[in-house]
Design an enzyme around this catalytic site. Structure first.
Site: not given
Ligand code: BGC
Length: 811
Positions: A486
């Site tokens: 993200d």
């Molecule tokens: C999110 C995921 C994401 C991960 C890495 C998490 O907080 O829920 O969707 O892939 O972070 O960024």
């Protein structure tokens, strides 16, 4: 140092000291009514949606920590001393304390002044309420003169509004009191048709419903005036802060025990039957029988045993007995349980997720499904259809949706370009588990728009075409807002404090490409190909194989850095995750996912990538996400570089990604290395370093501070993480090697060097497979069913038998 111990027989973690490094929590509820509960009874409850239907109030990030909960104060009327049976909120020193977190319940026992108490909190299956079964015993030889005060603080439904809109909220609170039941009915007079109730099985001496009257001015929950004086004020809340508190006076003879039940519930009334004839009083017709039932000890005990049976039935589906207790405990109990919690909660409500931030994640829930599909296949199906219905016509996805409305919610943006591909993994996992190919022809709308229905299969095709329509200069998928990570926001260029990295997009994303999505695309197209093989669509299967191959070539040509897979190309076409970079030279995600997508397995790239992971990323506390961590904020990278080095996406052990490496290692035949990585982040194996790890030792946390962080080894964000599902997949499917497949159960274990044997009981399509795996001197691994050798490693489906005995001799 440890703060408790595992009681595997009872499937419990027993906490023997209340002041754990952080509140160590558990969950109540399986269907619609849920609660979060800490080891000192902190937490809150909600109906379906932690944001929109919050029943009780909780104070995140408060001091002291963990305030708002399910409290019972005990007052010794002889000495005028009082304390909390769950330690919080008074934090009075107790003579004994023990909290047992079990499957869907929490039990807290304590004693003080020769008074023992034991409270069990749980939500009966099928009901929208929670029970607090409170047992109190006088263990002295004198009569005890006790007053009990229950306490909860109501939330005015919308938790976000509740925490911010005081100019309105201080005026609207309304309650009703009818004998021993307190009703919370704020906004019921207008557009709501639901209310909450807080009932008690005993006749009460008094009650309170206004917080200030209960606590007294400028006082906290630790020293309520009412408890101090021993007298409820019978306050009726008009506005301000409605609470529920009952007073019960008890005279307990020597050795006498008394059981009192409190019920906190949620009730909806039909729109035209909201009130009694006066148009004001709540119509109790529907809730009274429920309250009556659950204030009866026998019914409560029956409901509790039904809850235990329910968990037995889920947890008995996959059982393993190996020589490693951490593997057994995780697979048989806690990892499976955590998978179910992520099914229920996605990323919405935990001690780190406020319940108002995120709803259900598209990508999160589709991955979570990999961990629970074998336990609740019908509900997994429903979840798949709900999620697919939020997919857009372009094939793209809302990043999340609200559980109450099941509608996509773009508050955190869309265009996370990996999102739709995860749907393929979820659907194929579901069909492999159940054999229900029929799901592919279910009609599912796009973006919940009536009239836009198409088959689920076509939704999957659109997920693929979405990626294909968004390729960049190297033929690799464009990253969009971000991919799985993200925080890799390559089109964002945010330069204003507070701007959301997830919704800001300052550049048109035509160049930034993700090797992670490329690897995932290979994985997903391989899955599509084998799905098509199984529905007699050989031609289409070939098309998917060709697409996979083409992407694989793009990765080999442009996604390889010499010793590992690159991570991405940024907006300017520069490499990310390369030796050429000053920082962030190697990332974990593409190493795992590319190998899982079958890239580099035959030309040495996979082996090289895994060696590089070991050299550069592996640490004693797990494998870090990238190395070296970014030391400065980089406009072109986005949120990832906003974290201090070693935290979260900037080089912590982001636990979700570790099992991808375990799987890759297992696929390359490296059993020892796979298990070693597994044990480094396994919570039970980390119990002995609870002082460093700090989060609960029974569930995975999202992140463990990485090697560059001052608090190396400290976990954060426990419970709601894709780590749970993927670790379960890594250990059960790739190390132990038991994989559901369309036409049978694959058995393909990789045995660590010092393991000689293990056994597994796996329920698959109504048959129990009783599997014995043993190392042997033979040349080729052999599978025997009823002492007959079978070809290959797939056990066919036996739908005419209850139990099939399988023996595997591993070469
Ligand atoms: C999110 C995921 C994401 C991960 C890495 C998490 O907080 O829920 O969707 O892939 O972070 O960024």
């Amino acid at each position: 140092m440890k703060y408790g111990y595992f009681d595997d027989k009872n499937r419990e973690y027993v906490i023997s000291q209340p002041d754990t490094p952080l509140p160590w929590s558990n969950y109540l509820g399986n269907e619609n009514y849920f609660g979060l509960i800490s080891n000192t009874a902190g937490g809150y409850s909600f109906y379906q949606d932690a944001r929109l239907r919050r029943l009780t109030r909780y104070r995140y990030n408060n001091v002291p920590t963990d305030f708002g909960g399910r409290y019972i104060y005990i007052r010794d009327n002889k000495t005028n001393e009082f304390w909390s049976s769950t330690w919080q909120p008074t934090r009075t020193e107790l003579d004994s304390y023990e909290c047992r977190h079990g499957m869907g319940y929490t039990q807290i026992k304590s004693s003080k002044n020769a008074i023992e108490s034991n409270v069990t909190y749980f939500v009966p299956n099928g009901e929208n309420l929670e029970i607090w079964k409170f047992e109190i015993k006088n263990i002295s030889d004198q009569v005890a003169d006790i007053s009990l005060f229950s306490f909860i603080e109501f939330c005015l439904w919308d938790a976000n509004d509740d925490a911010t809109n005081f100019q309105r909220n201080y005026n609207i609170g309304e309650v009703e009191i009818d004998k021993n039941v307190i009703y919370h009915k704020t906004e019921y007079r207008e557009r709501r048709n639901h209310f909450a109730y807080f009932a008690c099985s005993e006749d009460i001496t008094g009650f309170d419903t206004q917080r200030e009257d209960f606590l007294g001015r400028y006082r906290g929950f630790d020293k309520p005036c009412v408890v101090e004086t021993g007298k409820s004020t019978n306050s009726v809340a008009h506005g301000w802060s409605p609470i529920g508190s009952h007073q019960i006076n008890l005279k307990l003879k020597a050795e006498e025990t008394k059981t009192i039940i409190f019920v906190l519930g949620y009730q909806e009334n039909p729109e035209n039957e909201k009130f009694e004839a006066d148009g004001q009083t709540i119509n109790k017709k529907y809730c009274s029988p429920i309250i009556e039932k659950y204030t009866t000890i026998d019914d409560v005990d029956k409901a509790f045993s039904q809850l235990n049976t329910y968990w037995d039935s889920l947890l008995n589906i996959f059982n393993v007995e190996t020589q490693n207790e951490h593997v057994n405990r995780s697979v048989n109990i806690w990892n499976a349980y955590q998978n179910m919690i992520t099914f229920n909660m996605s990323r919405s409500a935990s001690m780190f997720e406020s319940g108002i931030g995120r709803g259900m994640g598209f990508r999160d829930s589709t991955q979570d499904l990999l961990g629970f599909v074998h336990m609740v296949p019908e509900r997994a199906k429903e979840r798949i259809l709900d999620i697919a219905a939020t997919q857009m016509e372009s094939g793209g996805a809302y990043h999340q949706y609200q559980p109450l409305t099941k509608r996509g919610n773009d508050a955190v943006g869309g265009n996370f370009n990996d999102d739709p591909l995860w749907l393929i993994l979820a659907v194929t996992a579901y069909i492999k588990e159940t054999g229900d190919f029929g799901i592919l022809v279910e009609d599912v709308p796009f973006d919940n728009k009536p009239g836009s229905e198409d088959t689920l299969y076509n939704h999957l095709e659109r997920s693929i075409s979405y990626t294909l329509e968004r390729l960049g200069p190297h033929g690799l998928p464009l990253i969009g807002r971000a991919d799985w990570n993200d925080c890799l926001n390559l089109n964002c260029f945010s330069d204003e404090p507070g701007q959301s990295f997830q919704t800001t997009e300052n550049r048109e994303g035509k160049t930034a490409e993700s090797i992670f999505i490329a690897g995932l695309f290979c994985y997903a197209t391989n899955e599509m190909a084998s799905l098509c093989d199984n529905i007699n669509e050989e031609k289409i299967a070939q098309k998917y194989r060709a697409l996979s191959l083409k992407m694989k070539e793009a990765i080999e040509n442009y996604g390889w850095d010499g010793d590992w897979f690159l991570r991405a190309y940024d907006f300017f076409g520069d490499k990310i995750g390369s030796k050429e970079c000053e920082e962030g030279q190697i990332f974990i995600e593409p190493q795992g996912i590319c190998i899982m997508g079958n890239v580099g397995k035959n030309d040495g790239k996979a082996e090289k990538a895994l060696t590089s992971v070991k050299e550069h990323l592996a640490s004693e506390h797990g494998i870090v996400l990238l190395h070296p961590a970014y030391t400065q904020y980089q406009l072109r990278l986005g949120e990832i570089s906003s974290y201090p080095p070693g935290y979260k996406e900037n080089g912590s052990v982001f636990c979700h990604t570790n099992p991808w490496i375990m799987i890759a290692e297992a696929q390359m035949g490296h059993a020892d290395q796979a298990l070693d990585y597994y044990l480094r982040i396994n919570p039970s194996n980390r119990e002995k370093i609870s002082e460093i790890h700090r989060c609960e030792p029974y569930v995975y946390a999202q992140t463990i501070a990485g090697k560059e962080a001052p608090s190396f080894g400290e976990a954060k964000n426990s419970w709601l993480t894709g780590t749970a599902a993927w670790n379960f997949v890594a250990i059960t499917q790739w190390i132990l090697g038991i994989r559901a497949d369309y036409q049978g159960l694959i058995i393909d274990p990789v045995l660590p060097n010092d393991w000689h044997s293990f056994t597994i009981k796996r329920k698959f399509r109504d048959t129990i497979y009783d599997i014995d795996v043993e190392k042997s001197e033979i040349e080729k691994t052999t599978i025997l069913i009823d002492d007959q050798i079978i070809d290959g490693n797939k056990i066919p489906i036996f739908d005419d038998r209850e139990i099939v005995k399988v023996k595997i001799q591993v070469a």
